[in-house]
Design a protein around this motif. Structure first.
Motif, PDB file in Angstrom:
ATOM      1  N   ASN A  31       0.843  -1.195   0.000  1.00  0.00           N
ATOM      2  CA  ASN A  31       0.000   0.000   0.000  1.00  0.00           C
ATOM      3  C   ASN A  31       0.880   1.248   0.000  1.00  0.00           C
ATOM      4  N   PHE A  32       0.238   2.417   0.052  1.00  0.00           N
ATOM      5  CA  PHE A  32       0.986   3.674  -0.049  1.00  0.00           C
ATOM      6  C   PHE A  32       1.854   3.914   1.180  1.00  0.00           C
ATOM      7  N   ASP A  33       1.391   3.463   2.339  1.00  0.00           N
ATOM      8  CA  ASP A  33       2.202   3.549   3.566  1.00  0.00           C
ATOM      9  C   ASP A  33       3.527   2.809   3.364  1.00  0.00           C
ATOM     10  N   ASP A  34       3.459   1.620   2.765  1.00  0.00           N
ATOM     11  CA  ASP A  34       4.680   0.856   2.475  1.00  0.00           C
ATOM     12  C   ASP A  34       5.558   1.611   1.478  1.00  0.00           C
ATOM     13  N   TYR A  35       4.934   2.180   0.446  1.00  0.00           N
ATOM     14  CA  TYR A  35       5.712   2.835  -0.621  1.00  0.00           C
ATOM     15  C   TYR A  35       6.425   4.079  -0.108  1.00  0.00           C
ATOM     16  N   ALA A 107       0.999  10.329  10.744  1.00  0.00           N
ATOM     17  CA  ALA A 107       1.484  11.153   9.629  1.00  0.00           C
ATOM     18  C   ALA A 107       2.605  10.443   8.872  1.00  0.00           C
ATOM     19  N   LEU A 108       2.488  10.434   7.535  1.00  0.00           N
ATOM     20  CA  LEU A 108       3.470   9.761   6.690  1.00  0.00           C
ATOM     21  C   LEU A 108       4.528  10.700   6.146  1.00  0.00           C
ATOM     22  N   ALA A 366      -8.892   8.455  -3.042  1.00  0.00           N
ATOM     23  CA  ALA A 366      -8.122   7.611  -3.956  1.00  0.00           C
ATOM     24  C   ALA A 366      -7.733   6.302  -3.278  1.00  0.00           C
ATOM     25  N   SER A 367      -7.746   5.213  -4.043  1.00  0.00           N
ATOM     26  CA  SER A 367      -7.373   3.905  -3.496  1.00  0.00           C
ATOM     27  C   SER A 367      -5.867   3.848  -3.250  1.00  0.00           C
ATOM     28  N   GLN A 368      -5.456   2.884  -2.421  1.00  0.00           N
ATOM     29  CA  GLN A 368      -4.028   2.712  -2.132  1.00  0.00           C
ATOM     30  C   GLN A 368      -3.242   2.398  -3.405  1.00  0.00           C
ATOM     31  N   LYS A 369      -3.804   1.557  -4.245  1.00  0.00           N
ATOM     32  CA  LYS A 369      -3.123   1.186  -5.496  1.00  0.00           C
ATOM     33  C   LYS A 369      -2.938   2.407  -6.394  1.00  0.00           C
ATOM     34  N   GLU A 370      -3.980   3.237  -6.470  1.00  0.00           N
ATOM     35  CA  GLU A 370      -3.898   4.458  -7.286  1.00  0.00           C
ATOM     36  C   GLU A 370      -2.809   5.387  -6.762  1.00  0.00           C
ATOM     37  N   LEU A 371      -2.740   5.545  -5.429  1.00  0.00           N
ATOM     38  CA  LEU A 371      -1.739   6.436  -4.837  1.00  0.00           C
ATOM     39  C   LEU A 371      -0.318   5.938  -5.106  1.00  0.00           C
TER      40      LEU A 371
END
Length: 494
Positions: A31-35, A107-108, A366-371
């Protein structure tokens, strides 16, 4: 210039290794957190070496040795200032920021943290901080591209424009694919390679000149001033060089490593590892430039490369003194330094565009994949802009880095420092500090007292603005103060 086959093979193996790590990290990016932040899963070793490698860039193996080679030991004041600043950053900010970001809506990114920490419903803080990141990091990315281009130009005889693309391509690929985990894992490999190169090279240079005493005698014979810590420096100049240390409090790519640690308890061990690594690397970089003076004084017939550009002193010494296979490994350390920092910077720019602007304003649901895919697209966009900015072959690495470093140090440093240490700080204080810090750097660079490094007035004026505007306005809400207190209690808990 003929291209050494062993050197070329070593470079290719190294680059392929980094890209392979990127594809392995791709499989761990859900997910975006991982990215963007690797799921906050970094242990002490990876946190320490990733913070160090992302910090030092091509400046460590090109800019600093080049400055020492050209001006003597007096340029090492920068290294002293950086060491002090990095230690204070680890000691005061690192653990607190790790805990505070989790307590403030997980917060990321820094803009994300500022927005939550100071309850900024207008989103002005988010926008301004994202814009500051994009402006100064694009300049910073350009410095990495310049350093990579110089390496490929010197090593393989490429013309500068081809070298630009060759130096940037691999970094763009593994950052694009693997995100934060790829960047952090490759940083750990790259930090190991950098310390190996910076310990081995000055030792071999000293042996080649005839030993430590002979080396010092040659340097002294060329000019006693090379041994003078105050050569050509007045009080203001020394303060300016030491002032580089203030920049650490505001560098988003270094602060992101603190935020990604698996726990604030990992920070203490990471600090010890990171500071040991840093001191050895800085000492090695200073030694390369310093003893390079002796080597090229004794071998003027081999000094054509460094005569054209002093920042090539490490490259030339590696090519001249080592077996081509070892030289390939040593020169890969420059590529490691460049790639480690450039990849972090591309990722922070991508997160600013994706999390703070795209998701914040355009696609809230927005979805995680989209982000993740938008993040990858933003990495590519920023990289192309950086390459365009780096297209001027007259660019000098240290000059580009000093401007971007000052910009972040003054705009974000006081905001981060006060934000994690002072519960009374408010949104207006943060806004004033950020705007005044950034504006001071920009204006001081153009119109200010040239001898004083712009980060110092920027940091001072921003700090004053934070205190004044925070105290003039209404105190933070009870909820904000409770979140701050809870984070502090967790940080101090055993």
């Amino acid at each position: 210039m003929s291209v050494s086959t062993p050197m070329l093979v070593t470079f290719v193996i190294y680059i392929l290794g980094m890209v392979l790590i990127g594809f392995i990290a791709y499989r761990s990016t859900k997910n975006f957190d991982d990215y963007i932040l690797g799921g906050r899963s970094l242990g002490s070793l990876v946190t320490a070496l990733s913070a160090g490698a992302s910090d030092m860039s091509g400046w460590l193996l090109m800019g600093l040795p080049g400055a020492i080679f050209l001006s003597g030991i007096s340029e090492s004041w920068i290294a002293i200032g950086l060491t002090a600043g990095a230690w204070l950053n680890w000691k005061i900010v690192a653990g607190r920021l790790r805990v505070q970001t989790e307590h403030h809506d997980n917060a990321l990114t820094l803009p994300d943290f500022f927005s939550s920490r100071f309850e900024d419903r207008s989103k002005l803080l988010r926008v301004i901080s994202a814009v500051v990141i994009l402006i100064f990091f694009t300049i910073y990315c350009a410095s990495g591209v310049v350093a990579g281009a110089r390496l490929f130009e010197s090593t393989f005889g490429m013309d500068y424009q081809t070298a630009l693309w060759a130096g940037a391509a691999a970094t763009i690929l593994y950052t694009l694919v693997g995100g934060f985990l790829a960047v952090s894992w490759t940083d750990t490999v790259q930090a190991s390679l950098m310390i190996f190169a910076l310990i081995l090279t000055p030792v071999i240079v000293i042996i080649a000149v005839g030993g430590l005493d002979d080396s010092l005698a040659v340097i002294e014979a060329k000019s006693m001033e090379n041994l003078n810590m105050l050569k050509g420096l007045n009080f203001v100049a020394v303060i300016s060089l030491l002032g580089w240390g203030l920049g650490y409090f505001g560098q988003p790519h270094i602060l992101a490593r603190f935020m990604a640690a698996d726990s604030h308890r990992s920070i203490r061990t990471a600090r010890r590892i990171g500071m040991t690594w840093m001191i050895l690397c800085l000492a090695g970089a200073v030694a390369v430039g310093f003893f390079g003076i002796a080597y090229f004084q004794n071998h003027p017939e081999q000094a054509a490369g460094v005569s054209q550009n002093g920042e090539r002193v490490f490259i030339e010494l590696a090519r001249i003194l080592f077996n081509p296979w070892i030289a390939g490994i040593l020169l890969s350390a420059i590529l490691a330094a460049v790639m480690s920092t450039l990849s972090c910077q591309l990722l922070v720019c991508s997160s600013a565009l994706t999390e703070d602007l795209y998701k914040g304003f355009l696609r809230k649901n927005a979805s995680q994949k989209e982000l993740v895919w938008v993040g990858r697209l933003m990495v590519l966009l920023i990289a192309l802009i950086a390459i365009a900015l780096a297209a001027n072959p007259e660019n000098r690495v240290l000059g580009l880095v000093s401007y971007a470093w000052a910009g972040f140090g003054a705009a974000f440093g006081p905001v981060v420092l006060f934000g994690v240490c002072w519960k009374r700080m408010t949104r207006n204080g943060a806004l004033a500090g950020m705007v005044i810090g950034a504006a001071t750097v920009l204006l001081w660079k153009q119109y200010g007292y040239a001898e004083l490094y712009e980060i110092i007035p920027g940091f001072i004026f921003a700090s004053i603005a934070i205190v004044v505007f925070s105290l003039l306005g209404r105190a933070p809400s009870v909820a904000a103060q409770q979140r701050f207190a809870a984070a502090e209690a967790e940080y101090h808990a055993k």
